[in-house]
Every structure is written in C-alpha cells, then in structure tokens.
Design a protein around this motif. Structure first.
Motif, short mmCIF file in Angstrom:
data_model
loop_
_atom_site.label_atom_id
_atom_site.label_comp_id
_atom_site.label_asym_id
_atom_site.label_seq_id
_atom_site.Cartn_x
_atom_site.Cartn_y
_atom_site.Cartn_z
N VAL A 87 6.17 -11.40 54.29
CA VAL A 87 7.12 -10.65 55.10
C VAL A 87 7.99 -9.78 54.20
N ILE A 88 8.04 -8.50 54.49
CA ILE A 88 8.91 -7.60 53.74
C ILE A 88 10.36 -7.87 54.13
N VAL A 89 11.24 -7.86 53.13
CA VAL A 89 12.68 -7.92 53.38
C VAL A 89 13.28 -6.61 52.88
N ALA A 90 14.01 -5.94 53.75
CA ALA A 90 14.62 -4.66 53.38
C ALA A 90 16.06 -4.64 53.85
N ASN A 91 16.91 -4.01 53.06
CA ASN A 91 18.31 -3.88 53.46
C ASN A 91 18.69 -2.41 53.57
N ALA A 92 19.94 -2.14 53.83
CA ALA A 92 20.44 -0.76 53.98
C ALA A 92 21.63 -0.59 53.05
N PRO A 93 21.37 -0.44 51.74
CA PRO A 93 22.46 -0.47 50.76
C PRO A 93 23.32 0.78 50.73
N GLU A 94 22.84 1.88 51.27
CA GLU A 94 23.57 3.13 51.12
C GLU A 94 24.43 3.48 52.34
N GLY A 95 24.13 2.88 53.49
CA GLY A 95 24.78 3.30 54.72
C GLY A 95 26.28 3.11 54.74
N ASN A 96 26.77 2.08 54.03
CA ASN A 96 28.21 1.82 54.08
C ASN A 96 28.91 2.05 52.75
N VAL A 97 28.25 2.75 51.82
CA VAL A 97 28.84 3.00 50.50
C VAL A 97 30.14 3.79 50.64
N ARG A 98 30.09 4.88 51.40
CA ARG A 98 31.28 5.72 51.54
C ARG A 98 32.40 4.95 52.24
#
Length: 528
Positions: A87-98
């Motif tokens: 199972v691939i695990v992926a996150n969203a590291p850039e969406g809340n940087v700002r």
C-alpha cells in the motif's frame, strides 16, 4: 473504485475524487471494528491525524492501493506495515507550509508586543497602555532551528522585516542558507546565543525530543521562543520557568507534548507565555490545498501513475526494479557510512556507478543512496522523497557512470563533500545478499556492512590493533569482525570493526586518548 475518508477534509478534495469517477464514502467517527468493516472494500483511504492506520486496519483492507494523509505528519500511519501490504502512503507536505510559516510570524509578533495580554485587559475594561513595552523585530536576530520549507519561509518573511537570520540545521548546505540571507552555524548553542528570537521548525524525533531545555533556554537570555512545529521539542516546564523567572521575555507555542493541553500545564500559569490550540495549518487555503493535493495523489495511484509525495513506493518498472533491487541496500548503506564519517556541512553528494550497474536506470538507486545519507538525521526520508529533501536543503546531487569496474563486476561509490573536504565509500554486491564495502577514501578494505561499526583511523604502528581489541574487551564489547587497510608502511591505517553493541563514550574517549589513534567514528547502520 471506492475512497473512504475517515477524517474531515475540505469539500474541494472530495469533489475532485467524485469528478474523477470514484465512489467517496465519508465516515468521520468510525474506530475499532467499525473502521475495519468500513475499510474492507476500500481502494483508497484518506485520513488526517485522527485515524490510526495500523497493521490491523491494513490487513482488513485487501483492496487498498493508497493511504493519503491530508497533511504532513504520518505518525498515525504504520508505513512499514503499509509497505508489507503493498500500500502506498502519501502525504501533503506543501499544502500548509505558508499557513504554518505565517502563524509562526504572527506568534512572534504576538509575544514581542504582548498582543493577547493587552487585548484581554482592554476587554476587561483596563486601559493598560503603560504596562506593556514591546520589542521591535527590526535589527534583531532571528534564530531558525530547522531550515526546511517552513523555516525558509519564516526566514524570508522576517528577514524582509529587517531581521538578521542565523540558522542551525546539520542537514542544510551553507549555500542554501545564504540564498535566504541566513548564517549557518555548527551547533544549537551558537544559534541560541546569537538570537533575540528563536523559531523552531524540526520534526519530533529521538534526536530533537526535549532538544531545547533549561541549559539551552539560558543561552537565549532576554529573548523569545516560538514553536509552531511539534510539541515535545521544547521542555515545557523549563520554558514556563524561564519565562516566569524573567530569563526569557516571552514565548509563544502552538504545539505541545500532550494535546489537548492539560489544564495543569505550567504554561497556562505564566502570563507571558502565549498558547494557541495547534492552529498552524488552520486556514481555508491550507485545508483546501492539502485536500486537493491528497485527492490528486489518490487519483494518480489508481491510474498507475507516479505519486508525487509517496513515502514508500518505488518509481521503476518491474523489470528494471528486479535488476537494480540488490543494489538498493548497498547504496543506502554506503550513504549512511559516508555521512557518518564526514565532519562538516555537506553541500554535495556524488554517486558513481561502474561496471554492469552503470548500464541500468539507476535513478532509484541514487535515491536510495540519498536516503542513506539523510537517515542519521531522523528525517522522515525514503528513496522517494530523498531527492526532494536534497533539493530543499540546497545539496547538489550528481550521478556519473563508467562502463568498467576494476576487479569487480559492479561498483557504487557515494561521496559526501562540503566543497573542500570529502568522504568516499565504495561498495559492491556479491550475489543478491552479499554486500561489501571495498574502500573508504583511499583505503582498500573488504568490510561487511552490518550492525554496529567502529571505524578507526590510526598510525600504522605495532600493537595498535591489539590496543583497540584490549579496550573493547575490557568493556565487554565483542568484535564480530575486523578489516584493516593501510596506504603505506608506517603511514595512516584504517580499520573497521563489526561490534555486537555500540561502543560507549568511555570506550571512544580511551581510544582517542592514545597517541596512535587519529580518530574513531561509530557508524550505526540501523539493521539491529
């Protein structure tokens, strides 16, 4: 195909999945057996921090292709188990940087100008104009602990407001720091001693837990601490005491070792400590960004396309992967050894391929070498995101190939450098599981890379190896294997010792006290 969403995300993410033709089921309060039932027929699972994706959950989801984390932290996902289940695990590291960066800046201003305290008094009918004397950020020094995406964004914003920037991050290059006008220092104490304000932007790991305690806070006398990264990095009782006693002028925290923050937390009793309930990513734009980014990765996984922020998935076709797979661990190991032997701020990593391996697509092998290089940092790193981490930290990565490998069928060399000094580690593969390190810099050896390794550079004099063995034996540390090399008779020699357990500080201090020993380095390979 079905996507199960068990924590609330922005409607834009749900809409994107439905527009792609997938069935979307939301179940925000399921846990235990109900969660196992809900995920049983799901092909995709989207979570935030509220859902624990355990081995049991993954085992119950036979059709699961991907787990998408709508945010950056994946502490609630068993990535190893996911990999075992394919199972691939992926996150969203850039969406809340700002959003996180802006909240850090807001908290810096809030504590510097006592904004919440003044607000509360005015609401209570007190015109307390003379009670608050603030601090301007102009011409002050900002210490940034951790210079990843968020740290860089904070430095950019506050640097534009007239602050000098100093940063501590062992895994950032000087060139990258300079791009943001930051002065990179070698240790945390130097960063704190020079700073008027400190903002923290590191992950919570065994290395960073309670990294800033009583002694470190004393280095920041008269300054301010802002932590919107992870709870547990700052010793909270020590911070409360430092502010209460006037060692620090103030502090602002958005994250805590225990959340929600307990009512008996000492932070709540100190007026000049500002606290917010983990609001760093709580903006409309950030929530929409992480939702749509996660949805896009689910769609890509379903379509068999590369998943941009996958944390555990190879990006090679099956046939190529089978040919290069034996070299992945070798490259990782060579990278781990090289970076632990290197003493400096690395600015470049070079991976050189010779012989048969040079005929293959080695992009994933290079990524594995980078994974090894960054592994001691305890960053959340793997072969998929390692190249991105290198880019973010301004580390140049080069790849070179040659068709011949003297004496070997294939060779991989990983070189870590700061532009002036470097360490090179060369390895080869015998069969599918017989890895060997065949040289370190100019020393030819044939060392088995395994477990706990002690690398000793010493003068080539009689009795030196016996002395090392005696010291280890006196401390009940067994030598599982030993490999020795020298450049010239009477010159410098290098020995690699495989040990059954790590050498203690007392052992290394005693070894280094001997005039024949040039240096000792403990190399942890993480396989025990």
């Amino acid at each position: 195909m079905k996507v199960l969403v068990t924590d609330p995300i922005a409607d834009a993410g749900l809409a994107r999945l439905r527009e792609a033709g997938y069935e979307v089921e939301t179940a925000y309060d399921v846990e235990g057996d109900a969660l196992l039932d809900a995920v049983a027929d799901a092909h995709g699972l989207i979570v935030r921090s509220g859902t624990e994706v355990t081995e049991e959950v993954l085992a119950a989801a036979e059709n699961l292709v991907i787990v998408g984390r709508a945010g950056i932290g994946v502490d609630n996902i068993d990535i190893e188990a996911a990999t075992d289940h394919g199972v691939i695990v992926a996150n969203a590291p850039e969406g809340n940087v700002r959003a996180a960066a802006e909240h850090s800046v807001a908290m810096a201003f809030a504590t510097a100008r006592s904004i919440p305290q003044a607000h509360n008094l005015l609401k209570q009918g007190q015109w307390a104009k003379s009670e608050f004397l603030g601090t301007e950020v102009n011409n002050k020094t900002l210490g940034v602990v951790g210079f990843g995406r968020v740290g860089q964004e904070v430095a950019k914003r506050l640097g534009n407001l007239g602050m000098d920037i100093v940063t501590f991050d062992p895994y950032i290059s000087e060139e990258r720091a300079k791009q943001f006008g930051a002065d990179l220092v070698d240790d945390l104490e130097d960063c704190l001693a020079r700073a008027d304000f400190v903002t923290i932007h590191t992950p919570l790991t065994s290395e960073t837990e309670n990294m800033i305690g009583e002694e470190e806070l004393a280095q920041l006398e008269g300054g301010y601490v802002v932590n919107c990264a992870r709870g547990g990095i700052v010793d909270e009782p020590a911070l409360a005491e430092a502010v209460e006693d006037g060692i620090l002028k103030g502090a602002a925290l958005d994250v805590f070792g225990e959340e929600p923050l307990p009512e008996d937390s000492p932070l709540l009793d100190v007026e000049d400590v500002i606290v917010t309930p983990h609001l760093g990513a709580s903006t409309e734009a950030a929530q929409e960004n992480v939702a749509t980014s996660t949805a896009d990765q689910v769609v890509a996984a379903f379509n068999g396309e590369p998943v941009a922020n996958a944390l555990n998935a190879p990006s090679l076709d099956e046939a190529t992967f089978d040919r290069v797979a034996p070299y992945l661990d070798l490259a990782d190991t060579a990278g781990r050894i090289a970076v632990q032997l290197f003493d400096g701020h690395m600015s470049s990593v070079e991976v050189t391929y010779a012989g048969d391996i040079a005929q293959e697509d080695v992009e994933y092998v290079t990524a594995s070498a980078l994974k090894g290089v960054f592994a001691p940092s305890e960053l959340q790193v793997n072969a998929v995101n390692a190249p991105q981490i290198a880019e973010e930290r301004g580390i140049d990565v080069t790849e070179s190939k040659t068709s011949t490998a003297r004496d070997y069928q294939s060779l991989i060399t990983v070189t870590v450098s700061d532009g002036a000094e470097s360490v090179s580690v060369r390895g080869t593969q015998f069969g599918d599981d017989e890895a060997r390190i065949v040289s370190i810099d100019d020393h030819r050896i044939e060392a088995v890379p395994h477990g706990h390794m002690l690398v000793v550079r010493n003068k080539d004099e009689p009795g030196t190896i016996g002395f090392v063995g005696t010291v280890l034996g006196e401390h009940d540390i067994n030598i599982a294997g030993m490999f020795n090399s020298r450049e010239v008779v009477g010159g410098e020699a290098l020995s690699v010792y495989n040990l059954d357990e790590p050498p203690t500080a007392e052992v290394t201090e005693r070894l280094n006290a001997d005039d024949r020993i040039i240096s000792t380095t403990y190399v942890a390979l993480g396989d025990e």
